[in-house]
Design an enzyme around this catalytic site. Sequence first.
Site, PDB file in Angstrom:
ATOM      1  N   GLY A 356      37.751 -26.594 -38.717  1.00  0.00           N
ATOM      2  CA  GLY A 356      37.642 -25.827 -38.191  1.00  0.00           C
ATOM      3  C   GLY A 356      36.651 -25.806 -37.122  1.00  0.00           C
ATOM      4  O   GLY A 356      35.658 -25.270 -37.057  1.00  0.00           O
ATOM      5  N   THR A 357      35.525 -26.729 -35.871  1.00  0.00           N
ATOM      6  CA  THR A 357      34.806 -27.068 -34.653  1.00  0.00           C
ATOM      7  C   THR A 357      35.470 -26.455 -33.434  1.00  0.00           C
ATOM      8  O   THR A 357      36.672 -26.355 -33.369  1.00  0.00           O
ATOM      9  CB  THR A 357      34.800 -28.605 -34.517  1.00  0.00           C
ATOM     10  OG1 THR A 357      34.145 -29.138 -35.657  1.00  0.00           O
ATOM     11  CG2 THR A 357      34.122 -29.048 -33.251  1.00  0.00           C
ATOM     12  N   ILE A 358      34.654 -26.068 -32.440  1.00  0.00           N
ATOM     13  CA  ILE A 358      35.219 -25.666 -31.153  1.00  0.00           C
ATOM     14  C   ILE A 358      34.666 -26.595 -30.089  1.00  0.00           C
ATOM     15  O   ILE A 358      33.536 -27.104 -30.189  1.00  0.00           O
ATOM     16  CB  ILE A 358      34.943 -24.191 -30.789  1.00  0.00           C
ATOM     17  CG1 ILE A 358      33.449 -23.903 -30.516  1.00  0.00           C
ATOM     18  CG2 ILE A 358      35.481 -23.272 -31.852  1.00  0.00           C
ATOM     19  CD1 ILE A 358      33.017 -24.002 -29.079  1.00  0.00           C
TER      20      ILE A 358
END
Length: 541
Positions: A356, A357-358
């Site tokens: 889940g 990282t952006i």
Amino acid sequence: MTHDFHWSNAYPSTRTPVFARNVVATSHPLAAQAGLRMLARGGNAVDAAVATAAAMTIVEPCSNGLGSDAFAIVWDGQRLQGLNASGRAPAAWTPEWLRRTYGVDAQMPVRGWGGITVPGAVSAWAALSERYGKLPFEDLLAPAIEIAERGYAVPVIVQQKWALAAKVAELVRQPGFAETFLPRGRAPQVGELFQFPGAARALRLIASTRGEVFYRGEIAAAIAAQSAAQGGAMTAADLAAHRPEWVDTVEVDYRHGYRLHEIPPNGQGIAALIALGILRHFDIGGLDPDGVESQHLQIEAMKLAFADVYRYVSEPASMGLTPADLLDDTYLAERARLVDPKRAQPFEPGNPVKGGTIYLTAADESGMMVSFIQSNYMGFGSGVVVPGYGVSLQNRGHGFSMDAGHPNVVAPGKRPFHTIIPAFVTRDGEPQMSFGVMGGHMQPQGHLQTLVRMVDYHQSPQAACDAPRWRFNHGREINVEPHMRRDTLAGLQALGHEVAGLDDSYMDFGAGQFIWRLGDTRTQGYAAASDPRRDGAAVGF
């Protein structure tokens, strides 16, 4: 600075490249627009990146938050500069203390205070703004504050991950999680309004103090108090000691003058460099870009890279060797000779020392380009949310080893092995592309696969983004996306790859954002791409 892409796209996509002189690309449209607002006001790419990052903590909480870590690479118009804003372990953390406190042995805790290191994202925003920004820091956080207070309609992919997280009992029972992220006793539905007043309050404090409140003020005190009340080790002193670190990038030359740059360890970006350095020993450009031979060589190079990374990489002071040792030309040539074009193999680490990282990216017409990534790790991270401030804390401490003989063993004040990695490409010493591909250990694999498509096969950034991906796990096991060609899938299996397809491409196959410089940034500008595996967008003017 031109590159002879063919702009047709052979892969299923509803997206086309975005051409503009000022651009932002990330995995949520509202956050991309927040960055674009800063550019329209006369800000630069760093201002846009900080505004986008702040907004992302609100609109994609299943991937990142105010308690995330972050890394960045900036082309400032003259040179590349890296920023490592990952946090360190609390001073009390030792393997013995963790075993005694949490009853763990082989692995670090996944959820709760046993996985939380000092969050670094807020310090990254402040450091970037202080060194490079043009607009007042308070202005950069205004869009995020507005979104948090007024709320937003939850989009499709974010909702899917949110709903999956709501089924994880260990996550849901963490202090503050259900109250914050399940306000109606469940995950929000697609299109349902989600408001985040606690985070708005925290963002206002962060904005007015340039982040100081988070490490040496009111929010720091709240984090430390909650840690003490719930048996955690994080103290006010741990938070006050945090400083982001400006670093030089590590890099490897590939072909045609292209050079890939990554943040040095404690991150895993060096895995992409090792794999690319191995792959340059093969004439991959003459192969079918979607055929079995090309995919097999890339997979084997990636496997060799991970074998070394998982054995040697940690915080630099405890590695026992240097990134240069792992990237030595002679060593990479030796590793390349281990690749058998006719069969898949499991690989062991090599011996590089003998004796889940952006994700978001932004660029402006002055030529400044920013590659930025922040993450909670494992979706919502630790699950712990600081009451009243909406600070959802990462679980990066899970990246430590409990093995006393491993260089990445947990220790007081040490930074753990990190999966999140921004990337940058230069050509003949000039800036070419800022990019990243989110998703755990898929990140260096995504860097490798997309860059090969652009450099060796002249596929545009959007086509390279849309193309089917594979993901190496361990041994001979890989996953592939459903739209990989059937003959390629059969060919990989015939070579001995143990192949399994997965339907969930959100985390498993990564999600990329790309900005490619077309030429003179004041005339031609850039081509930007955004991954259809997420809700995001590339926007510009």
